[in-house]
Design a protein around this motif. Structure first.
Motif, short mmCIF file in Angstrom:
data_model
loop_
_atom_site.label_atom_id
_atom_site.label_comp_id
_atom_site.label_asym_id
_atom_site.label_seq_id
_atom_site.Cartn_x
_atom_site.Cartn_y
_atom_site.Cartn_z
N TYR A 250 -16.93 73.08 -34.87
CA TYR A 250 -18.40 73.18 -34.71
C TYR A 250 -19.17 72.90 -36.01
CZ TYR A 250 -17.81 75.57 -30.17
OH TYR A 250 -17.51 75.90 -28.88
N TYR B 46 -23.29 75.71 -24.47
CA TYR B 46 -22.88 74.54 -25.24
C TYR B 46 -21.37 74.59 -25.42
CZ TYR B 46 -22.54 71.09 -28.96
OH TYR B 46 -22.20 69.98 -29.70
N LYS B 47 -20.70 73.56 -24.95
CA LYS B 47 -19.24 73.49 -25.01
C LYS B 47 -18.64 74.79 -24.45
CE LYS B 47 -18.82 70.01 -28.65
NZ LYS B 47 -18.33 69.69 -29.99
N ILE C 249 -28.79 71.39 -32.65
CA ILE C 249 -27.49 70.72 -32.61
C ILE C 249 -27.60 69.32 -33.23
CG2 ILE C 249 -25.81 69.69 -31.01
CD1 ILE C 249 -26.34 72.25 -29.27
N PHE D 46 -24.28 71.59 -37.02
CA PHE D 46 -23.49 72.15 -35.91
C PHE D 46 -23.32 71.05 -34.88
CE2 PHE D 46 -22.71 74.72 -32.12
CZ PHE D 46 -21.93 75.75 -32.62
N HIS D 47 -22.05 70.84 -34.49
CA HIS D 47 -21.78 69.69 -33.60
C HIS D 47 -20.85 70.13 -32.46
CE1 HIS D 47 -21.08 65.60 -32.35
NE2 HIS D 47 -19.78 65.81 -32.41
N GLN E 84 -12.74 73.41 -31.84
CA GLN E 84 -14.00 72.71 -31.51
C GLN E 84 -14.64 72.04 -32.72
OE1 GLN E 84 -15.04 72.40 -28.33
NE2 GLN E 84 -13.19 73.51 -27.75
N ASP F 3 -14.53 80.22 -33.14
CA ASP F 3 -13.59 79.09 -33.07
C ASP F 3 -12.49 79.30 -34.12
OD1 ASP F 3 -12.58 76.61 -32.33
OD2 ASP F 3 -13.91 75.48 -33.65
N LYS G 146 -17.73 81.30 -37.76
CA LYS G 146 -16.75 80.30 -37.32
C LYS G 146 -15.44 80.97 -36.90
CE LYS G 146 -13.95 77.89 -40.04
NZ LYS G 146 -12.69 77.93 -39.29
#
Length: 228
Positions: A216, A135-136, A171, A227-228, A214, A209, A205
């Motif tokens: 998230y 994911y990403k 997600i 969570f995105h 991102q 990131d 996190k």
């Protein structure tokens, strides 16, 4: 690819048995589409790509193994397990010759069937795909419990790994702290307060990131996190 995106077709003319199979397979996390005959199945296959088919041999219209032989002849190679009361050696051979990959004789134990399905999906290389979630920038190796961010190995604790796995399976869904406790902490989650959940998410996190590039994690007021 999540397990729930593994689609199984069941062709079984006994409605009660079809419903029972749909129930057991859905409970295992598969997406299930049932048919009472071979009618409309070919049309369905033109639009969907199921990972496996369960096919009764005694079907109205076209017999199950004849239908699979036909599908094989026009180029479909979807793994097939025959459900059959035909347990004579010659009849089983007939099923394999028609393109079946496995068979299970009626009446059968639902647990045995789910184990055979899992084994066939592994042989077909479908389940191997479930061993990694991408994911990403993130790649989770579920077998070796490793996380890569942009192909760089990031060290996570067991809890952080479970927490991230929970978010990646959900997600864009708002998740309550209670749900996160249950999924990531398990039985130990009972003694974990909301603040500890927030701290664990912040630590995660900062690892995956740190610059928040991102973005998230999104707090959801009155619920928990998304969570995105």
């Amino acid at each position: 690819m999540q397990k729930d995106s593994i689609e199984i077709i069941v062709i079984e003319d006994e409605e009660d048995l079809l419903e029972l199979l749909e129930y057991h397979l859905s409970k295992e996390g598969y997406t299930v589409t049932g048919f009472l005959s071979t009618e409309n199945v070919e049309q369905f296959l033109e639009e969907e790509t199921p990972s496996l088919m369960l096919v009764d041999r005694n079907l109205p219209g076209m017999e199950g193994s004849e239908f699979i032989a036909y599908l094989r002849a026009i180029g479909y190679d979807i793994p097939v397990i025959f459900l059959t009361a035909k347990d004579q050696e010659s009849e089983l051979e007939e099923g394999f010759n028609a393109g079946g990959d496995d068979y299970i004789c009626k009446p059968f134990n639902p647990r045995e069937l789910t184990l055979r399905i899992k084994a066939l999906l592994k042989r077909a290389g479908v389940l191997q795909k479930q061993e990694r979630i991408k994911y990403k920038m993130l790649t989770m190796d579920l077998v070796h419990k490793k996380l890569f961010v942009n192909d760089e190995l990031i060290s996570l604790t067991n809890l952080e790994f479970n927490l991230l796995h929970t978010f990646l399976k959900n997600i864009d869904k708002p998740l309550t702290r209670d749900f996160l406790r249950q999924e990531a902490w398990g039985q130990e989650g009972e003694g974990v307060n909301d603040n500890a959940v927030n701290v664990a998410i912040n630590r995660l996190k900062n690892k995956i990131d740190p610059q928040n590039d991102q973005n998230y994690f999104h707090p959801v007021w009155g619920v928990g996190y998304k969570f995105h």
